[in-house]
Design an enzyme around this catalytic site. Sequence first.
Site, PDB file in Angstrom:
ATOM      1  CG  LEU A 138    -109.793 -42.384 -27.008  1.00 21.46           C
ATOM      2  CD1 LEU A 138    -108.833 -41.546 -26.440  1.00 21.46           C
ATOM      3  CD2 LEU A 138    -110.164 -41.867 -28.739  1.00 21.46           C
ATOM      4  CG  ASP A 139    -107.485 -47.416 -32.197  1.00 20.76           C
ATOM      5  OD1 ASP A 139    -108.556 -47.940 -32.065  1.00 20.76           O
ATOM      6  OD2 ASP A 139    -107.398 -46.930 -33.435  1.00 20.76           O
ATOM      7  CD  GLN A 140    -102.030 -51.207 -26.158  1.00 20.40           C
ATOM      8  OE1 GLN A 140    -102.410 -52.042 -27.042  1.00 20.40           O
ATOM      9  NE2 GLN A 140    -101.121 -51.514 -25.421  1.00 20.40           N
ATOM     10  CB  THR A 142    -105.332 -42.992 -30.161  1.00 22.45           C
ATOM     11  OG1 THR A 142    -105.236 -43.775 -31.427  1.00 22.45           O
ATOM     12  CG2 THR A 142    -106.039 -41.863 -30.286  1.00 22.45           C
ATOM     13  NE  ARG A 238    -104.247 -46.625 -35.911  1.00 24.16           N
ATOM     14  CZ  ARG A 238    -104.111 -47.690 -35.232  1.00 24.16           C
ATOM     15  NH1 ARG A 238    -105.046 -48.041 -34.385  1.00 24.16           N
ATOM     16  NH2 ARG A 238    -103.025 -48.580 -35.548  1.00 24.16           N
TER      17      ARG A 238
END
Length: 339
Positions: A138-140, A142, A238
Amino acid sequence: MPKMVLTVPPEADGRRVDRFLADMLPERSRTVWQREVKAHQVKVQHRTAKSGDLVHVGDLVEVQWEDPPVARLDLDAVTEIDSSLIVYQDDAIVVVNKPRELVVHPSRGHWEDSVVHRLRPLLGDDGIYFRPGVVHRLDQNTTGLLVLARNELTRSKLSQAIAERKVHRRYLAVVHGQITPLTGKIDAPIGRDAKNRLKMATVLMGKPAMTRYRTIALTAGYSLVQLSLDTGRTHQIRVHLSAIGHAVVGDELYGGGHPQGLLGGQALHAGQLAFSHPENGNPLCFTAPLPCDWKGMGVLPWRAIQQSVFEDEEDLLYPCQNWATDDLLHTWASHFMGS
């Protein structure tokens, strides 16, 4: 040296071996996999692959690689476990609810803290490998659910399941505006942005990418949307939402912007995760509540469009918890009023 064996699914039949690996293991670029092929680190059906070789359904693709020197991080020095992250654990897997601002594994600029750091004693004994147990990310900024493997065999099985789209990830996002139609899919290839290398973009020659969405509730200027992925490209949700003019609220990289005082960060949350257990095959489903820093958005006058959240045909296969939309909106507003 990390090693993995993948079985070619029907949808990958006839692809070049380097493209197959880039699609299945997107944390490494196609260029990197081309180098691994040339270095004789890839085998197809037990024979060393050559550049340009094609894979076919049912083929076994074996790959091993040498981690870069920077990966030789002394994670074995980490002895404490942050149990606050853990949603579920057994001898094979750990499911966590990742908070905002925490990266999944060590990387440039994040050598001191990550999910891997906080769970290192649970993630096997390979101390030189800086992504032990990691099968997806997961992105930082998110929040939400991800599963990690506790041994290399389980990691290989989970990676294969993800490649075969047998791990189901559902997200909730607050986006700008109202998406038309209210339910649909975004089918647009994704590649590196030509003007900003920190970003991804929808590009003609990018990798195939599909995101499905379902509007759950509306308020003036915003929508609460459920999303699921048919593919797993970098920043996929995104990028796709930004490309159709409905960026995730709080996503500054892709034009989302912050509503003043209503949100603590990017409004994208991995709220549900469903898959079969890699060891015993039992169906599993986990649900994570909205993060507390979304509470400011809850005070807005939301109007439910769907009766329930996280409901589709996958619920026939997994013991998933579906939220009533009105209950979700009421709890969301209550959290704000009680703050």
